[in-house]
Enzyme design. Structure first.
Site, short mmCIF file in Angstrom:
data_model
loop_
_atom_site.label_atom_id
_atom_site.label_comp_id
_atom_site.label_asym_id
_atom_site.label_seq_id
_atom_site.Cartn_x
_atom_site.Cartn_y
_atom_site.Cartn_z
N GLY A 44 -0.49 4.93 -0.29
CA GLY A 44 -1.51 5.39 0.65
C GLY A 44 -0.92 6.24 1.75
O GLY A 44 0.30 6.39 1.89
N HIS A 47 -12.92 8.43 13.17
CA HIS A 47 -11.86 8.34 12.16
C HIS A 47 -12.20 9.20 10.95
O HIS A 47 -13.32 9.68 10.81
CB HIS A 47 -11.66 6.89 11.71
CG HIS A 47 -10.90 6.06 12.69
ND1 HIS A 47 -11.51 5.44 13.77
CD2 HIS A 47 -9.58 5.75 12.78
CE1 HIS A 47 -10.59 4.78 14.46
NE2 HIS A 47 -9.42 4.95 13.88
N HIS A 48 -11.23 9.33 10.07
CA HIS A 48 -11.36 10.12 8.85
C HIS A 48 -12.43 9.56 7.92
O HIS A 48 -12.85 8.40 8.04
CB HIS A 48 -10.01 10.17 8.13
CG HIS A 48 -9.43 8.81 7.90
ND1 HIS A 48 -9.73 8.05 6.79
CD2 HIS A 48 -8.57 8.05 8.65
CE1 HIS A 48 -9.08 6.90 6.85
NE2 HIS A 48 -8.37 6.87 7.97
N ALA A 85 -1.69 -6.74 14.55
CA ALA A 85 -2.30 -5.85 15.54
C ALA A 85 -3.09 -4.77 14.82
O ALA A 85 -2.61 -4.17 13.87
CB ALA A 85 -1.24 -5.22 16.43
N GLY A 98 0.82 -1.21 0.00
CA GLY A 98 0.00 0.00 0.00
C GLY A 98 0.85 1.25 0.00
O GLY A 98 0.55 2.24 0.67
N THR A 151 -9.23 -0.99 16.39
CA THR A 151 -8.77 -0.58 17.72
C THR A 151 -9.93 -0.58 18.71
O THR A 151 -9.77 -1.02 19.86
CB THR A 151 -8.13 0.82 17.66
OG1 THR A 151 -7.04 0.78 16.75
CG2 THR A 151 -7.64 1.26 19.03
N MET A 163 -0.75 -0.30 16.27
CA MET A 163 0.63 -0.56 16.66
C MET A 163 1.26 0.55 17.47
O MET A 163 2.45 0.51 17.76
CB MET A 163 1.48 -0.85 15.42
CG MET A 163 1.01 -2.10 14.71
SD MET A 163 2.18 -2.77 13.54
CE MET A 163 1.22 -4.18 12.94
N LYS A 184 -12.10 5.95 5.96
CA LYS A 184 -12.04 4.63 6.61
C LYS A 184 -13.26 3.81 6.21
O LYS A 184 -14.39 4.29 6.27
CB LYS A 184 -11.96 4.76 8.13
CG LYS A 184 -11.71 3.43 8.83
CD LYS A 184 -11.31 3.63 10.28
CE LYS A 184 -11.07 2.30 10.99
NZ LYS A 184 -9.99 1.52 10.35
#
Length: 265
Positions: A10, A153-154, A120, A7, A164, A123, A157
């Protein structure tokens, strides 16, 4: 450490490339992007005004043949293809992708029987320490407190609730001896009736350029406690990913998370 980034064009991919280039122990050896991306063939450092000599490509085998590690913050379908390539080339993986199905998670776990994987949803060191705080809080607010998780979130997403937020829910539910699958309530709407005191509620906000805000609310009678983590930059995720690479350098096959990486177990 010979590292490839998935990615690469991005927002997170660019941050990871910058982190690798600035790390004296790391070498950028590959930059993957999706088939059809307008950035294919561009230098991986172009976003930073640097010439790395590494071109963005969609040729998985060419990149994996050069890499010891791949850092992947993409989407589930892309990550599954990367896992297959990693198995072919014996490359260790650091995966921050979210939104996997149960079947995809099972495939990921099976792959960890052959290669080292750190998986995860978040991170950052701060989030992972927050998970320990939530476990402690949940044990002390187990009676008479309603638990709600609010995340923001933005606008770009694509999954909700965030990985999370789910991690936080699992930490709280586990501390209470519950299964999140049994007690989670997502996005209430309409006439829902009174709140089940054993439930853990989730609410998701999407807008603007919010990197990631998470609040766990313990609401009692006469008081409420809020434990909040706010990300102002993706730098913390990139630094955590490099920390995970270093962790894997001393490990064989197995499935690990950031609690393992940070020694918080």
């Amino acid at each position: 450490m010979k590292i490839a980034i998935a990615g690469a064009s991005g927002r997170m991919g660019r941050m990871l490339i910058e982190a690798v280039l600035n790390d004296a122990d790391a070498q950028l050896v590959g930059a993957l992007d999706r088939a059809g991306s307008p950035f294919l063939g561009q230098d991986a450092g172009a976003f930073l005004g640097k010439d790395t000599g590494i071109k963005l490509t969609d040729d998985l085998d060419a990149v994996f043949a050069q890499a010891e590690y791949l850092i992947d913050f993409t989407r589930p379908e892309g990550t599954m293809a990367h896992i297959a390539a990693a198995l072919r080339h014996d490359v260790k993986l650091v995966i921050g992708t979210t939104g996997f199905t149960a079947e995809q998670k099972a495939e990921l776990q099976a792959a960890a029987g052959k290669i080292g994987i750190v998986f995860a949803a978040n991170m950052s060191v701060g989030v992972n320490v927050t998970l320990k705080l939530l476990e402690f809080a949940a044990k002390h607010f187990s009676h008479g407190y309603d638990i709600e998780i609010i995340e923001a979130h933005h606008r770009h997403k694509v999954d909700a609730p965030s990985g999370t937020a789910l991690m936080m829910g699992e930490a709280v539910a586990g501390a209470l001896g519950r299964s999140l699958d049994d007690c989670a309530v997502y996005g209430r709407h309409g006439v829902t009736g009174e709140r089940d005191p054993s439930s853990i509620g989730f609410a998701a906000v999407r807008g603007g350029d919010i990197v990631g805000d998470h609040t766990v609310l313990f609401a009692g009678i006469g008081e409420r406690i809020e434990i909040t983590h706010k990300s102002s930059s993706r730098v913390s995720y990139a630094q955590g990913a490099l920390r995970a690479v270093r962790f894997l350098s001393a490990r064989g096959a197995g499935l690990f998370d950031m609690q393992d990486v940070l020694g918080l177990r």
